[in-house]
Design a protein around this motif. Structure first.
Motif, short mmCIF file in Angstrom:
data_model
loop_
_atom_site.label_atom_id
_atom_site.label_comp_id
_atom_site.label_asym_id
_atom_site.label_seq_id
_atom_site.Cartn_x
_atom_site.Cartn_y
_atom_site.Cartn_z
N PHE A 1 0.81 -1.21 0.00
CA PHE A 1 0.00 0.00 0.00
C PHE A 1 0.85 1.27 0.00
N LEU B 1 -4.07 3.60 -0.69
CA LEU B 1 -5.05 3.60 0.40
C LEU B 1 -5.69 4.97 0.50
N GLU C 1 -10.45 -2.57 -6.35
CA GLU C 1 -9.32 -2.48 -5.41
C GLU C 1 -9.49 -1.38 -4.37
N ILE D 1 -9.90 0.90 -1.35
CA ILE D 1 -9.76 0.52 0.05
C ILE D 1 -9.33 1.74 0.86
N LYS E 1 -13.37 -5.97 3.69
CA LYS E 1 -12.54 -5.45 2.60
C LYS E 1 -12.62 -3.93 2.47
N GLY F 1 -7.95 -1.18 4.58
CA GLY F 1 -6.72 -1.91 4.33
C GLY F 1 -5.69 -1.73 5.42
N GLY G 1 -6.56 -6.90 9.48
CA GLY G 1 -5.33 -6.30 8.97
C GLY G 1 -4.47 -5.73 10.09
#
Length: 232
Positions: free
Chosen positions: A57, A95, A122, A124, A148, A151, A196
């Motif tokens: 990220f 991110l 994708e 996030i 999800k 992140g 995470g």
């Protein structure tokens, strides 16, 4: 100082450490095309560095709209989608980070809107306890996230003084040393399926005056104590 990213990557690997996130202050959200293109060019440099460090990220705070109240969030969402496209060849995802003091993208709800409307799977978010506090003071929105949605989650705490309207980054304290509803926040995250990293982010100048290893150990110890209160 002229060193190589590959050497830095090896040092991380030898130490058993994983780099979870880099941050750059590139103006990806700027409405001006030329300014935004410069931001994307700088983003590429950040993505390349992240890729060399096997880092998944790069944080994308609201640069370009952070001083603009009432910016068009649909337009911001389109630009975030474009930024995701820029990062894809590097295997790195930007991110979407909101800043509590930003005039646009200062709240979790705004970030969720931009992520939802960018048109990229994708998408996030990077959330932060301190930014949620100064942005709105509300944490109930964490009930709406899924596994999800986020992140990376920045953790910290805040004291009763200064008040929310004037508190600054330097006032952040270790988790559990302030008045944030840490246990409730972590429980909401866990119940939402978040598994995470919890990234301790502090800018407290009194900590800077101490030995770095002492600060790291103290921060980890206090963070683990807070996490241990989660009901599994």
């Amino acid at each position: 100082k002229g060193g190589k990213m590959s050497d830095l990557d090896k040092r991380f690997q030898d130490a058993g450490l994983k780099v979870m996130n880099l941050i750059g202050f590139f103006a990806w959200a700027a409405p001006d095309d030329s300014e935004r293109q410069k931001g994307f060019d700088e983003a590429k440099r950040a993505f390349e560095m992240a890729a060399q460090l096997h880092c998944p990220f790069v944080a994308a705070p609201p640069m370009g709209v952070n001083h603009t109240p009432g910016a068009d969030l649909l337009a911001v969402a389109e630009r975030y989608g474009q930024l995701i496209d820029v990062g894809r060849p590097y295997g790195v995802t930007p991110l979407l980070e909101f800043w509590g003091a930003a005039k646009t993208l200062g709240k979790l709800g705004e970030a969720m809107f931009v992520a939802a409307e960018c048109g990229r799977k994708e998408a996030i978010i990077l959330a932060d306890i301190f930014h949620m506090y100064i942005g709105s003071g509300r944490f109930e929105g964490l009930n709406l996230i899924g596994p999800k949605t986020i992140g990376l989650f920045h953790v910290n705490d805040y004291p009763t003084q200064p008040p929310r309207e004037t508190i600054g980054d330097a006032d952040r304290v270790y988790c559990g040393d302030g008045v944030a509803p840490i246990r409730d926040i972590f429980q909401r995250l866990y119940d939402a399926g978040y598994r995470g990293a919890l990234s301790l982010e502090l800018f407290n100048k009194t900590y800077w005056q101490q030995d770095a290893l002492t600060v790291a150990r103290t921060g980890l110890e206090k963070l683990k104590a807070c996490v241990a209160q989660i009901r599994l």
